[in-house]
Design an enzyme around this catalytic site. Structure first.
Site, short mmCIF file in Angstrom:
data_model
loop_
_atom_site.label_atom_id
_atom_site.label_comp_id
_atom_site.label_asym_id
_atom_site.label_seq_id
_atom_site.Cartn_x
_atom_site.Cartn_y
_atom_site.Cartn_z
N ALA A 249 -42.57 85.33 132.28
CA ALA A 249 -40.92 85.42 132.08
C ALA A 249 -40.68 86.71 131.62
O ALA A 249 -41.68 87.74 131.30
CB ALA A 249 -40.40 84.56 130.91
N GLU B 138 -38.16 89.56 129.06
CA GLU B 138 -37.10 89.43 128.09
C GLU B 138 -36.13 90.50 128.23
O GLU B 138 -35.54 91.20 127.34
CB GLU B 138 -37.87 89.90 126.75
CG GLU B 138 -38.36 91.19 126.68
CD GLU B 138 -39.92 91.38 126.95
OE1 GLU B 138 -40.22 90.59 127.73
OE2 GLU B 138 -40.43 92.18 126.63
N ASN B 139 -35.41 90.75 129.60
CA ASN B 139 -34.46 91.58 129.86
C ASN B 139 -33.09 91.19 128.82
O ASN B 139 -32.74 89.88 129.02
CB ASN B 139 -33.69 91.50 131.31
CG ASN B 139 -34.87 91.48 132.21
OD1 ASN B 139 -35.60 92.45 132.30
ND2 ASN B 139 -35.14 90.50 132.97
N HIS C 58 -40.13 82.55 122.97
CA HIS C 58 -40.87 83.88 123.08
C HIS C 58 -39.68 84.92 123.66
O HIS C 58 -39.70 85.98 122.96
CB HIS C 58 -42.09 83.73 124.15
CG HIS C 58 -42.76 85.12 124.35
ND1 HIS C 58 -44.25 85.27 123.66
CD2 HIS C 58 -42.52 86.23 125.02
CE1 HIS C 58 -44.43 86.43 124.06
NE2 HIS C 58 -43.48 87.15 124.61
N GLU C 59 -39.01 84.66 124.67
CA GLU C 59 -38.27 85.79 125.08
C GLU C 59 -37.05 85.85 124.30
O GLU C 59 -36.79 87.23 124.11
CB GLU C 59 -37.86 85.17 126.72
CG GLU C 59 -38.96 84.97 127.46
CD GLU C 59 -40.01 86.08 127.80
OE1 GLU C 59 -39.81 87.40 127.62
OE2 GLU C 59 -41.32 85.78 127.74
N HIS D 261 -37.86 88.20 121.61
CA HIS D 261 -37.88 89.70 121.97
C HIS D 261 -36.54 90.22 121.82
O HIS D 261 -36.41 91.65 121.87
CB HIS D 261 -38.47 89.82 123.34
CG HIS D 261 -39.68 89.83 123.63
ND1 HIS D 261 -40.82 90.92 122.91
CD2 HIS D 261 -40.67 89.32 124.73
CE1 HIS D 261 -41.83 90.73 123.43
NE2 HIS D 261 -41.85 89.83 124.47
#
Ligand SMILES: [Zn+2]
Length: 856
Positions: A268, A270-271, A303-304, A307
């Site tokens: 994945a 993290e934009n 997780h994302e 971020h």
């Protein structure tokens, strides 16, 4: 042009805002763009140097009020930059850079790329999406593509009116255009790095919006998958709320979209506000997913979102900081998932991830967690087990050593101080040090900048104290690998140990071990010792034979699951280091026969699986009987089917024991049961619970004949979810029929297998003991295709499959071939895989003759 580091852009021109419009043409696989960048010229200059790769800049002007300076583009391939030579000198001050450009929607899974999927009607659909980390924004628009050049971004996308267009910020307006096109406007983003910019365009469907305390949350997926998004929405909403509170800072975006992309090279990305995922990390059928599949989605979503603050709001100043970005997000992922589903025992399960880090970090070819990063390739090499798993383990060790509240206070202080800016690793340690008064920087430096980890020995001293020793731990290298045991060294080890007594009491000791040996005075002589209290220290423990026996005999009930896990982990590591013994290891495993924890059993079973792989043919049946005797009663105690109300980890444990008995234990009763259940699942996908169904597929696959193998293939093709597809496709690699395995290898090079999955599946075939030599020959014969057809970042993952090879001749063949055909990326990781392979060879040669006498 001023002197500057050739790998860094000059700072004579600094951007602050990008006004960017892109018009992708999905059918033609191209895009046109125009942008105006607001910038400051800091000293008079004749050139503007910025990044651009595979772009054709058709027009460029530097503008200040009515003054327009024309610019001519010259590209430099190696540095991936474009130099815009100005017609006359630009004086210091505020300017804008206006450019128009065109580019291609590539199929390399980086930059601005195309992905395809087949819709419910069987029609191939195309979407365009982005993956910019680390250095690929430059493939989509000319930019200052380094993390420290933060700016705000106002983005517009011109697309066919039937397509969904998404970017980092909320949609603010839509203009209807001629020719069935529309222009979608998005709000300006926060001040952020280029690698976090994203856009996705395609025939996609968005879920209903979930309002999370004012932040709109959606999951976006290919059409017809709405029912697969409910779990991600739930965990997404939980994570967003939990993390906002934990960090003590509002979510930095104005909305949050979680988007499933059918072709995605990583897990994945993290934009900010526009997080992209591979399908297995976001979408699932909640009723038919295993506990591990549910946990994976929860982990990756958490997780994302972690971020969004740590990485997006506060960003590393340069790529050497990637490790901290990822290590910390991995740590927060555990913390969040643990809060989301406490019954999953996330920190216990993290033991498996820590094991993977230990395994690579025990090699002489390991690396320090942080190292100097000069080029983009150096940065890409940081995305490995030492960054994520070792990094997160070290952060966890620090948190547990400091205490959770003090650690959290330090993180909040760090984020508050550096929001919207960039940092060095040391800024984090300094912030925690300020918040706690502990020597955090000194302690962490010895873990971050030095490779490897210590082994701590503990033994009662003659005068009634406790003697602790430390040295660097290493597996025993095989001479053929060229590796030598690294010299020992002393580091600052935060040892937390526990001494226990016959009356049921125990004492915890916190010792900052800063020398090779130290004796702690004790009031009472302990009956048993736990060297890694609660199992959070990133060090191994060595106990004497007597101490290990004492723990096994009297103390197991006093140990936490993670401590019991650590006993098995450390004993196996001692075997690989040539300082353990089979009687010690098997004795410990026997003492754990009444174990009830999933993770501990997984570690035991992994150990047995490794022994099974290297057992000589004439001893294998003895080992299988030994495995049945150990595991059989544990499965009987659980029963054959799910009990209403049992935890998901219990169901997962049943499946784990079942699979191990059938495969490592060669239990014919369990194999027959699996065959019947596999057949029942063909008629009714709910005939068996999800965890058991998953295990059944692998059990059946291991002994699959042609018909069963074809049936697996049919079920893969008919699967509704990515998990179901991969479960059956992966099983095709597991059969002991070499010819079928090779047919599967050939399939990996066709469109039947998605290119994002192919090399992971081929790795599984390579790790299949019954077929490794043949699979390796296949890889050699198809090397050209393998290295050109698939993302270069996945080639080292394929080589990972050699770590279990125990045959010296095959190992030599592999080492020679890889040496003469080095893949373009992942040199360090590949050296590690090869060294680990030689460690397996050496272990096998030591253990083979000892195995028969050690088994009854
Ligand atoms: Zn990450």
């Amino acid at each position: 042009m001023p002197e500057h580091d050739l790998n860094r852009l000059p700072t004579t021109v600094v951007p602050s805002h990008y006004d960017l419009e892109l018009a992708p043409d999905l059918d033609a696989a191209s895009f046109a763009g125009s942008q105006t960048v607001t910038l400051v010229v800091t000293e008079a200059t004749d050139v503007v140097v910025l990044h651009a790769l595979d772009l054709d800049i058709t027009d460029a002007w530097l503008v200040q009020g009515t003054e327009r300076i024309s610019a001519t583009a010259t590209y430099d391939g190696p540095s991936e930059t474009v130099t815009l030579a100005l017609d006359r000198t630009a004086e210091p001050g505020d300017w804008t850079l206006e450019t128009t450009f065109t580019g291609e929607l590539n199929d390399k899974l980086v930059g601005f790329y195309r992905s395809t999927f087949t819709d419910d009607a069987g029609v191939t659909q195309t979407l365009a999406c982005t993956q910019f980390e680390s250095t690929h924004a430059r493939r989509a628009f000319p930019c200052w593509d380094e993390p420290a050049f933060k700016a705000t971004f106002s983005i517009r996308l011109v697309v066919n009116e039937d397509l969904l267009a998404v970017s980092n910020a909320a949609e603010t307006a839509v203009d209807q255009l001629a020719g069935g096109r529309k222009r979608v406007h998005f709000a300006p983003t926060m001040h952020m790095s280029t690698y976090l910019v994203a856009f996705v365009v395609g025939p996609l469907e968005a879920s209903d919006v979930v309002d999370v305390d004012g932040v709109p949350l959606r999951v976006i997926a290919p059409p017809g998958k709405a029912d697969l998004t409910t779990f991600a929405l739930d965990v997404g909403a939980f994570s967003l709320r939990f993390l906002t509170e934990w960090y003590g800072i509002d979510y930095p975006g104005d909305k949050l979209d979680l988007i499933a992309i059918p072709d995605f090279a990583f897990g994945a990305m993290e934009n900010l506000g526009c997080v992209t995922f591979r399908e297995t990390a976001l979408l699932l059928d909640q009723e038919r997913s295993t506990q591990a599949e549910l946990q994976r989605v929860a982990d990756v979503v958490a997780h994302e979102i972690a971020h969004m603050w740590f990485g997006d709001l506060v960003t590393m100043g340069w790529w050497n900081g990637i490790w901290l970005n990822e290590a910390f997000a991995t740590f927060m992922e555990m913390l969040t998932t643990d809060a989301y589903r406490p019954e999953w025992q996330r920190w216990v399960d993290f033991g498996l991830a820590r094991s993977a880090a230990f395994d690579t970090d025990s090699l002489t070819t390991t690396r320090p967690i942080e190292y100097e990063v000069i080029t983009a390739a150096d940065a890409e090499a940081m995305f490995d087990v030492l960054t994520y798993e070792k990094g997160a383990s070290v952060v966890r060790m620090l948190q547990q050593y400091l205490g959770e509240d003090r650690f959290q206070a330090g993180i909040r202080h760090y984020l508050q101080t550096h929001q919207y800016a960039n940092t060095e690793t040391t800024d984090l340690w300094d912030a925690i040090e300020e918040a706690t008064g502990e020597p955090v920087r000194q302690m962490m430096d010895s873990w971050i900048f030095r490779p490897g980890h210590p082994i701590v020995s503990l033994s009662p001293s003659a005068d009634g104290g406790l003697t602790l020793g430390q040295e660097r731990f290493s597996f025993r290298p095989d001479p053929a690998s060229g590796a030598e045991i690294p010299p020992s060294e002393v580091r600052l080890v935060p040892v937390v140990a526990r001494t226990g007594f016959g009356d049921g009491t125990s004492e915890v000791h916190r010792i900052l071990l800063d020398q090779a040996e130290l004796t702690l005075s004790l009031e009472r002589r302990p009956d048993w010792i736990v060297g890694n209290h609660e199992g959070n220290g990133f060090y191994r423990v060595e106990l004497s034979d007597e101490q290990l026996a004492a723990v096994g005999a009297v103390a197991l009930a006093s140990l936490s699951p993670l401590e019991r896990y650590g006993l098995v982990e450390d004993e196996w590591a001692l075997m690989l280091a040539g300082r353990g013994s089979l009687p010690r290891l098997l004795g410990l495993l026997r003492s754990l026969a009444n174990e009830t924890d999933l993770s501990v059993w997984q570690r035991i079973i992994a150990t047995l699986g490794s022994l099974h792989r290297l057992a000589p043919d004439d001893v294998r049946a003895n080992l299988e009987a030994w495995v049945r005797a150990l595991l059989g009663p544990a499965l009987l105690a659980l029963g054959d089917t799910r009990v209403p109300g049992e935890t998901e980890r219990t169901s997962a444990l049943r499946a784990t024991l079942f699979e191990a008995l059938a495969r490592i234990g060669a239990d014919t009763t369990r194999q027959a049961q699996a065959a019947a259940q596999f057949s029942a699942l063909g008629d009714d996908p709910d005939a068996v619970d999800a965890d058991l169904a998953d295990a059944v597929v692998r059990v059946v696959a291991a002994t699959a004949d042609e018909d069963t193998w074809q049936e697996l293939r049919v079920r893969a093709a008919g699967a509704r979810t990515a998990q179901g597809r991969l479960r059956h496709q992966g099983a095709l690699a597991d059969t002991s029929d070499e010819a079928l395995v090779l047919r599967f290898c050939a399939l990996c090079l066709t469109d039947e297998i998605r290119s994002q999955d192919a090399l992971f599946l081929l790795r599984r075939a390579l790790a299949n003991r019954a077929a490794s030599p043949a699979v390796w020959s296949f890889i050699e014969a198809n090397w050209e295709t393998i290295t050109t057809r698939f993302p270069s970042s996945t080639v080292p993952r394929l080589i990972d499959g050699v770590r279990g090879v125990s045959d010296r001749d095959l190992a030599a063949t592999i080492a020679t071939f890889v040496g003469t055909h080095p893949p373009v990326s992942g040199a360090t990781v590949i050296r590690q895989h090869l060294e680990r392979m030689w460690v397996t060879v050496a272990l096998a040669e030591r253990v083979r003759s000892e195995l028969a006498p050690a088994l009854p």
